[in-house]
Structure formats: structure tokens, C-alpha cells
Design a protein around this motif. Structure first.
Motif, PDB file in Angstrom:
ATOM      1  N   ASP A 239       0.825  -1.210   0.000  1.00 54.92           N
ATOM      2  CA  ASP A 239       0.000   0.000   0.000  1.00 54.92           C
ATOM      3  C   ASP A 239       0.858   1.258   0.000  1.00 54.92           C
ATOM      4  O   ASP A 239       0.562   2.227  -0.728  1.00 54.92           O
ATOM      5  N   LEU A 240       1.922   1.285   0.797  1.00 52.66           N
ATOM      6  CA  LEU A 240       2.790   2.456   0.859  1.00 52.66           C
ATOM      7  C   LEU A 240       3.441   2.725  -0.492  1.00 52.66           C
ATOM      8  O   LEU A 240       3.547   3.874  -0.931  1.00 52.66           O
ATOM      9  N   GLU A 241       3.873   1.682  -1.159  1.00 57.06           N
ATOM     10  CA  GLU A 241       4.514   1.837  -2.460  1.00 57.06           C
ATOM     11  C   GLU A 241       3.539   2.337  -3.509  1.00 57.06           C
ATOM     12  O   GLU A 241       3.915   3.062  -4.440  1.00 57.06           O
ATOM     13  N   ALA A 242       2.252   1.982  -3.346  1.00 57.85           N
ATOM     14  CA  ALA A 242       1.257   2.370  -4.345  1.00 57.85           C
ATOM     15  C   ALA A 242       0.593   3.711  -4.050  1.00 57.85           C
ATOM     16  O   ALA A 242       0.182   4.415  -4.971  1.00 57.85           O
ATOM     17  N   SER A 243       0.498   4.076  -2.773  1.00 57.95           N
ATOM     18  CA  SER A 243      -0.338   5.228  -2.428  1.00 57.95           C
ATOM     19  C   SER A 243       0.400   6.446  -1.897  1.00 57.95           C
ATOM     20  O   SER A 243      -0.163   7.549  -1.903  1.00 57.95           O
ATOM     21  N   VAL A 244       1.625   6.295  -1.416  1.00 52.32           N
ATOM     22  CA  VAL A 244       2.340   7.434  -0.830  1.00 52.32           C
ATOM     23  C   VAL A 244       3.329   8.003  -1.841  1.00 52.32           C
ATOM     24  O   VAL A 244       4.262   7.308  -2.274  1.00 52.32           O
ATOM     25  N   LEU A 245       3.134   9.234  -2.213  1.00 53.10           N
ATOM     26  CA  LEU A 245       3.999   9.906  -3.176  1.00 53.10           C
ATOM     27  C   LEU A 245       5.407  10.042  -2.616  1.00 53.10           C
ATOM     28  O   LEU A 245       5.599  10.512  -1.496  1.00 53.10           O
ATOM     29  N   GLY A 246       6.395   9.609  -3.391  1.00 53.57           N
ATOM     30  CA  GLY A 246       7.783   9.707  -2.973  1.00 53.57           C
ATOM     31  C   GLY A 246       8.362   8.408  -2.461  1.00 53.57           C
ATOM     32  O   GLY A 246       9.568   8.306  -2.262  1.00 53.57           O
ATOM     33  N   VAL A 247       7.522   7.379  -2.237  1.00 54.18           N
ATOM     34  CA  VAL A 247       8.002   6.081  -1.775  1.00 54.18           C
ATOM     35  C   VAL A 247       8.223   5.169  -2.975  1.00 54.18           C
ATOM     36  O   VAL A 247       7.289   4.821  -3.688  1.00 54.18           O
ATOM     37  N   GLU A 248       9.479   4.812  -3.174  1.00 56.49           N
ATOM     38  CA  GLU A 248       9.791   3.869  -4.245  1.00 56.49           C
ATOM     39  C   GLU A 248       9.620   2.434  -3.764  1.00 56.49           C
ATOM     40  O   GLU A 248       9.112   1.575  -4.486  1.00 56.49           O
ATOM     41  N   ARG A 249      10.062   2.195  -2.531  1.00 54.98           N
ATOM     42  CA  ARG A 249       9.981   0.845  -1.970  1.00 54.98           C
ATOM     43  C   ARG A 249       9.890   0.929  -0.455  1.00 54.98           C
ATOM     44  O   ARG A 249      10.569   1.743   0.179  1.00 54.98           O
ATOM     45  N   ALA A 250       9.013   0.099   0.137  1.00 57.16           N
ATOM     46  CA  ALA A 250       8.888  -0.010   1.590  1.00 57.16           C
ATOM     47  C   ALA A 250       9.258  -1.432   1.985  1.00 57.16           C
ATOM     48  O   ALA A 250       8.720  -2.396   1.443  1.00 57.16           O
ATOM     49  N   HIS A 251      10.189  -1.568   2.910  1.00 60.66           N
ATOM     50  CA  HIS A 251      10.673  -2.900   3.273  1.00 60.66           C
ATOM     51  C   HIS A 251      11.118  -2.918   4.736  1.00 60.66           C
ATOM     52  O   HIS A 251      11.040  -1.904   5.441  1.00 60.66           O
ATOM     53  N   HIS A 252      11.581  -4.086   5.173  1.00 62.69           N
ATOM     54  CA  HIS A 252      11.958  -4.274   6.574  1.00 62.69           C
ATOM     55  C   HIS A 252      10.854  -3.767   7.512  1.00 62.69           C
ATOM     56  O   HIS A 252      11.118  -3.051   8.475  1.00 62.69           O
ATOM     57  N   VAL A 253       9.634  -4.164   7.202  1.00 60.06           N
ATOM     58  CA  VAL A 253       8.483  -3.755   8.009  1.00 60.06           C
ATOM     59  C   VAL A 253       8.347  -4.709   9.193  1.00 60.06           C
ATOM     60  O   VAL A 253       8.214  -5.926   9.015  1.00 60.06           O
ATOM     61  N   HIS A 254       8.403  -4.161  10.397  1.00 59.38           N
ATOM     62  CA  HIS A 254       8.273  -4.965  11.612  1.00 59.38           C
ATOM     63  C   HIS A 254       7.258  -4.309  12.544  1.00 59.38           C
ATOM     64  O   HIS A 254       7.186  -3.084  12.625  1.00 59.38           O
ATOM     65  N   ALA A 255       6.506  -5.145  13.244  1.00 55.95           N
ATOM     66  CA  ALA A 255       5.529  -4.625  14.207  1.00 55.95           C
ATOM     67  C   ALA A 255       5.459  -5.574  15.394  1.00 55.95           C
ATOM     68  O   ALA A 255       5.611  -6.791  15.251  1.00 55.95           O
ATOM     69  N   TRP A 256       5.239  -5.019  16.564  1.00 59.64           N
ATOM     70  CA  TRP A 256       5.145  -5.800  17.794  1.00 59.64           C
ATOM     71  C   TRP A 256       4.348  -5.003  18.811  1.00 59.64           C
ATOM     72  O   TRP A 256       3.922  -3.881  18.533  1.00 59.64           O
ATOM     73  N   SER A 257       4.149  -5.562  19.975  1.00 59.52           N
ATOM     74  CA  SER A 257       3.404  -4.870  21.022  1.00 59.52           C
ATOM     75  C   SER A 257       4.164  -4.971  22.337  1.00 59.52           C
ATOM     76  O   SER A 257       4.653  -6.045  22.691  1.00 59.52           O
ATOM     77  N   ILE A 258       4.266  -3.868  23.047  1.00 57.71           N
ATOM     78  CA  ILE A 258       4.784  -3.900  24.407  1.00 57.71           C
ATOM     79  C   ILE A 258       3.740  -4.549  25.306  1.00 57.71           C
ATOM     80  O   ILE A 258       4.016  -5.446  26.090  1.00 57.71           O
ATOM     81  N   THR A 259       2.511  -4.080  25.184  1.00 53.30           N
ATOM     82  CA  THR A 259       1.332  -4.717  25.766  1.00 53.30           C
ATOM     83  C   THR A 259       0.253  -4.683  24.697  1.00 53.30           C
ATOM     84  O   THR A 259       0.466  -4.146  23.604  1.00 53.30           O
ATOM     85  N   GLN A 260      -0.896  -5.239  25.014  1.00 54.15           N
ATOM     86  CA  GLN A 260      -1.981  -5.251  24.040  1.00 54.15           C
ATOM     87  C   GLN A 260      -2.381  -3.838  23.631  1.00 54.15           C
ATOM     88  O   GLN A 260      -2.814  -3.600  22.504  1.00 54.15           O
TER      89      GLN A 260
END
Length: 315
Positions: A239-260
Motif C-alpha cells: 500500500d505504501l509503495e502504491a499510495s504514498v507519493l515519494g516512496v519507491e519501496r517499503a521494506h523491513h516492516v516490523h511490528a510488535w506490542s509492548i502490551t496489548q
């Protein structure tokens, strides 16, 4: 990170319930846990004595629930107290994660209780013993009242907090145990059929195990740094590569939670030629927040674009 690291404004690593949650919300959950612990611990002794005198496995099973519930509620209360401590150089996210660990331990303890009750039930079915239905009934009714009060207090404060939800599940198990003990005592009084006591104990166990597994699975997912619910790294990258102007590539995407309640994400982007790094970062952060609901997003510009980064974006 390097020069391209950008947390953005308004983020804190301190032990807050969530970005906008008031401190009194945490205090109300802590108070609810304390009240439930007092109610549970106060009645536990009476139920143990009643179960031993009456010979009821249902009462002893419920007392066993109450014993572990009391310990679990104390652990949950301590987790809230510990989470008040500010973050330091060793624990930059603070102590919030302890509440997730408490939820995980509490969930596992429900499985331990279930195994004990199942073993006792099989032994009782093989070798039935006398059960005093009258005494069993009065103790079970008292336990039901206490458990209803404790569950009501916890359910009002539960929200999305895993720690409170695990504690509420323990109390719900007690509540169901008290109902089972009441039914078993009435059957014994009316018919003298004592096998109903261990049979209903097993029924209660099966009812609570599903919920216990949900708590263990979710808290374990957080402890293993799993992605927050609804966060799809592949979809967000595309989505970032398709919808955000100026983004050629989005990678190394990580997500986690400290708590819920405290999800976080990091990612790296390659800029299109001539793109303003600071503007693109803001747009990426806003888009990730919109797509996933994660409001703490760290954006890193790839090494090849560092020369185009501005001093304002450096951390």
C-alpha cells in the motif's frame, strides 16, 4: 538508528496504558484487581474447610480455583504496581510487559488446575465417597455470591487489558464452579447420587479451558514479538509503495506490542528521486496509522538516500 531515524512527535517509551489513556484508567483496573483479590482470598478458607468436611470434590475444586485465583490476582495487582515505575536506561519501554507475563502465567495455571481436577474426578468416579449435600450447598451459595461480586468488579474494568481479562477468567471459573457445586449438592440432597459431583467438576473445567487457551495464545503472541492484531506487513508495504507519493519501496516492516494497548512498528523506505525525506516520512507514518491503528511508527530512510535526508529528520 542512523540519521534517517524518526519517531515523530508525541511518542513516549514510558509505561502508559496507551497514548491517550488517562492514568486513572490504569488505577481503576488496579483497584478492581485488589478488590477481587480481597473477596476471593477472604472466602477461600471457608470453602476449603467446607469441602473437606462435606467431602465434596466440586467444593475442593472450586477452593483450588480460588487459591490459584488469589495468587493470580495478587500477581496481576503487582504487575500494575510495577508498571507504574518509569522507564530507565536498562528498560527503555518501562515495565508494562510484566502484565503480559502475568497474564501468560495465569492462563497456564488454569491448565494446571484443570489437570488436577480431571485426575481427582476420575478417582472419585472409580471410588465414590460420601458427600454432605446440605453443607456443600450453603458453602457453594456463599462462594457464588463472592464470585459474582468479584467478576462484576473485574468486568467493569476489563476493556482490552490481557492481565485483567486473565484474572476475570479465573474468577469466571470459580463462579461456574460454585454453580456446579450448587447443582451437585441439590442432586445429592434429592437423589443421593454422588457421581454428579465429579462429573460437574469436569464440565466446569471444559468450559474454562477454551478461554484460558485464548489468553495463553494472545499473551504468548505478544511475548514472542508477534505483529499486533490486524497488522499485515505485506499489505502495508504494498500500500505504501502504491499510495504514498515519494516512496519507491517499503521494506523491513516490523511490528510488535509492548502490551496489548501499546503496538509499535518500524520500517525502511527507499525514496523516489527528488522526494523530500521529511515530507515522505510524515506521509508514511500517517498512512501506517490509518491502515493499522498503530500510532507509534518509526520510519528509516535507506542508506542510499541518507544524503537527501534533512537535519530536521535526524534523531
Amino acid at each position: 538508528m542512523g540519521a534517517g531515524h524518526d519517531h515523530g512527535d508525541g511518542h513516549s517509551h514510558g509505561p502508559t496504558l496507551s497514548k491517550d489513556a488517562p492514568k486513572d484508567e490504569r488505577r481503576s483496573k488496579e483497584r478492581a484487581i485488589a478488590i477481587a483479590a480481597i473477596l476471593t482470598g477472604g472466602f477461600m478458607g471457608a470453602e476449603v474447610v467446607g469441602g473437606l468436611i462435606s467431602g465434596s470434590l466440586a467444593l475442593l475444586a472450586d477452593a483450588g480455583h480460588m487459591l490459584t485465583d488469589f495468587a493470580s490476582l495478587i500477581l496481576a495487582w503487582l504487575a500494575f504496581r510495577l508498571a507504574r515505575r518509569p522507564a530507565d536506561w536498562k528498560r527503555t519501554y518501562g515495565f508494562d510487559r510484566f502484565s503480559v507475563l502475568a497474564a501468560f502465567v495465569n492462563g497456564l495455571s488454569l491448565f494446571a488446575i484443570a489437570i488436577w481436577i480431571l485426575i481427582e474426578a476420575v478417582q472419585r468416579l472409580r471410588d465414590p465417597s460420601e458427600v454432605l449435600g446440605g453443607l456443600m450447598l450453603w458453602v457453594a451459595v456463599g462462594g457464588l455470591v463472592v464470585n459474582i461480586l468479584a467478576f462484576w468488579v473485574l468486568s467493569r474494568a476489563e476493556g482490552d487489558n490481557l492481565n485483567v481479562r486473565a484474572a476475570a477468567l479465573h474468577v469466571m471459573g470459580d463462579l461456574l464452579g460454585s454453580v456446579a457445586a450448587i447443582i451437585a449438592s441439590l442432586v445429592i440432597i434429592w437423589t443421593g447420587w454422588t457421581p454428579i459431583d465429579p462429573i460437574l467438576s469436569v464440565v466446569v473445567v471444559t468450559l474454562i479451558l477454551r478461554s484460558a487457551w485464548a489468553v495463553v495464545r494472545e499473551s504468548g503472541h505478544i511475548l514472542l514479538e508477534g505483529a499486533p492484531r490486524g497488522f499485515d506487513a505485506r499489505a502495508i508495504s504494498s500500500d505504501l509503495e502504491a499510495s504514498v507519493l515519494g516512496v519507491e519501496r517499503a521494506h523491513h516492516v516490523h511490528a510488535w506490542s509492548i502490551t496489548q494497548e501499546r503496538p509499535m512498528a518500524t520500517l525502511e523506505i527507499d525514496l523516489e528521486a527528488g522526494a523530500d525525506a521529511h515530507v515522505v516520512k510524515r506521509a508514511v507514518k500517517a498512512r501506517v496509522q490509518e491502515l493499522s491503528g498503530v500510532d507509534h511508527v518509526t520510519v528509516e530512510i535507506s542508506d542510499r538516500d541518507q544524503a537527501e535526508d534533512t537535519p530536521e529528520s535526524r534523531h
